[in-house]
Design an enzyme around this catalytic site. Structure first.
Site, mmCIF file in Angstrom:
data_model
loop_
_atom_site.group_PDB
_atom_site.id
_atom_site.type_symbol
_atom_site.label_atom_id
_atom_site.label_comp_id
_atom_site.label_asym_id
_atom_site.label_seq_id
_atom_site.Cartn_x
_atom_site.Cartn_y
_atom_site.Cartn_z
ATOM 1 C CB CYS A 17 52.444 65.506 39.892
ATOM 2 S SG CYS A 17 52.098 65.136 38.154
ATOM 3 C CB THR A 18 51.266 59.816 39.343
ATOM 4 O OG1 THR A 18 50.354 60.335 38.348
ATOM 5 C CG2 THR A 18 50.533 59.577 40.635
ATOM 6 C CG HIS A 19 52.957 62.919 34.540
ATOM 7 N ND1 HIS A 19 51.629 62.838 34.862
ATOM 8 C CD2 HIS A 19 53.052 62.682 33.196
ATOM 9 C CE1 HIS A 19 50.934 62.578 33.747
ATOM 10 N NE2 HIS A 19 51.770 62.477 32.740
ATOM 11 C CG ASP A 46 48.099 59.967 35.335
ATOM 12 O OD1 ASP A 46 47.736 60.857 36.130
ATOM 13 O OD2 ASP A 46 49.098 60.103 34.603
ATOM 14 C CB SER A 47 46.247 63.258 32.892
ATOM 15 O OG SER A 47 47.598 63.306 33.312
ATOM 16 C CD GLU A 74 51.817 62.154 29.063
ATOM 17 O OE1 GLU A 74 51.580 61.578 27.991
ATOM 18 O OE2 GLU A 74 51.517 61.669 30.175
ATOM 19 C CB THR A 120 45.301 66.501 38.739
ATOM 20 O OG1 THR A 120 46.670 66.888 38.813
ATOM 21 C CG2 THR A 120 44.467 67.679 38.299
ATOM 22 C CB CYS A 166 45.719 61.094 38.356
ATOM 23 S SG CYS A 166 45.681 62.790 37.763
HETATM 24 N N1 DGL Z 1 49.790 62.739 36.903
HETATM 25 C C1 DGL Z 1 48.866 63.684 37.312
HETATM 26 C C2 DGL Z 1 48.897 64.031 38.771
HETATM 27 O O1 DGL Z 1 49.291 63.192 39.550
HETATM 28 C C3 DGL Z 1 48.325 64.692 36.361
HETATM 29 C C4 DGL Z 1 49.296 65.617 35.709
HETATM 30 C C5 DGL Z 1 48.619 66.450 34.660
HETATM 31 O O2 DGL Z 1 47.995 65.868 33.779
HETATM 32 O O3 DGL Z 1 48.713 67.682 34.746
HETATM 33 O O4 DGL Z 1 48.527 65.089 39.183
#
Ligand code: DGL
Length: 282
Positions: free
Chosen positions: A191-193, A17-18, A159, A82, A80
């Site tokens: 989004c996984t965040h 992931d990012s 984050e 994205t 992720c």
């Molecule tokens: N966690 C990510 C996702 O699922 C990326 C979020 C990001 O870095 O902008 O999209």
């Protein structure tokens, strides 16, 4: 280095992931597969991915995949949305022998279950701009209204570990209030965040709105595919989880203690000429 040597010998599942977002998926994978080595990479040097060009995220995803394969990964989970939107198709074409599991916003279950006919989706700008998202909408969102929001700044707050402070609450209120006015009864975490703020989202939308987190379904799919490729493999007696960041590994080590309640080691890799190099002196 011991953990890494072990991967070479017995194989592992690579997950990326990012940043810390994919750890929400990694926890579910660890629950589903307790005796498998896991390698996680969080590209905290480049987080957030969401406001970037899809082509740039594609470049990162290719290099990260190469890195995870070099450490012995037998399959890759793109944890992720994205990166999945930017790169999943190309990754599958480039590494045609390698199984990939990716993420896409869970529009299908939301549409199947909605009674009000209105569904909210929270995801990054890059995800909303992608062909993958357009195809998910085209295939599954017939006969319902979809309301989208990119929650600007939310990934950065997550984050930082700000899961319920003022700024996070303001961003989410701004996204969710107009959706509630449109009578949504489901909200998709694209989004996984965002699972880190699921309690706050549930509090803000109230008990009548279903909040859909696809991480458990992704872990089930990972388990299914992994058991097909490692049919004859013995379970690991002491499976390892190695978490690697391109950012600050000391900060991440502290965070991981709270978010990932399984034995793990945290390491650092550096981006050098668009490739990842593990810092072996740590
Ligand atoms: N966690 C990510 C996702 O699922 C990326 C979020 C990001 O870095 O902008 O999209």
């Amino acid at each position: 280095m011991n953990a890494i040597n072990q991967f070479y010998k017995n194989g592992a599942i690579g997950v990326f992931d990012s940043g810390i977002g994919g750890l929400s998926v990694l926890s579910e994978i660890r629950k589903a597969l307790p005796d498998v080595n896991l390698i996680y990479f969080g590209d905290q040097d480049h987080v957030p991915y969401g406001p970037r060009e899809l082509s740039q995220v594609l470049g990162f995803s290719m290099a990260i995949t190469e890195f995870l394969l070099s450490l012995g990964s037998k399959m890759i989970v793109v944890a992720c949305n994205t990166a999945s939107a930017a790169a999943l198709k190309e990754l599958r074409e480039t590494y045609s022998e390698m199984p990939f599991v990716g993420m896409e916003p869970a529009i299908k279950p939301a549409v199947e279950q909605t009674l009000s006919g209105a569904v909210g989706v929270l995801a990054t700008p890059a995800t909303f701009q992608s062909k993958l998202y357009a195809s998910v909408i085209e295939r599954f969102a017939t006969g319902v209204e979809i309301y989208q929001d990119t929650c600007p700044g939310l990934v950065q707050e997550i984050e930082k570990g700000n899961f319920n402070g003022k700024v996070t609450t303001k961003i989410l209120n701004k996204a969710l209030y107009p959706m509630l006015e449109k009578n949504i009864d489901s909200i998709v975490l694209g989004c996984t965040h965002y699972p880190y703020v699921i309690s706050l989202i549930k509090f803000l939308v109230g008990p009548d709105v279903r909040v859909i987190n696809p991480a458990p379904a992704v872990a089930r799919q990972t388990k299914k595919i992994f058991s097909q490729i490692i049919r004859s493999g013995n379970p690991e007696l002491s499976p390892t989880t190695t978490i690697i960041t391109s950012g600050d590994e000391k900060k991440l080590r502290k965070k991981v203690r709270d978010f990932f309640p399984y034995e793990n080691s945290v390491m650092k890799a550096n981006w050098i000429e668009n490739q990842l190099v593990l810092n072996v002196t740590q």
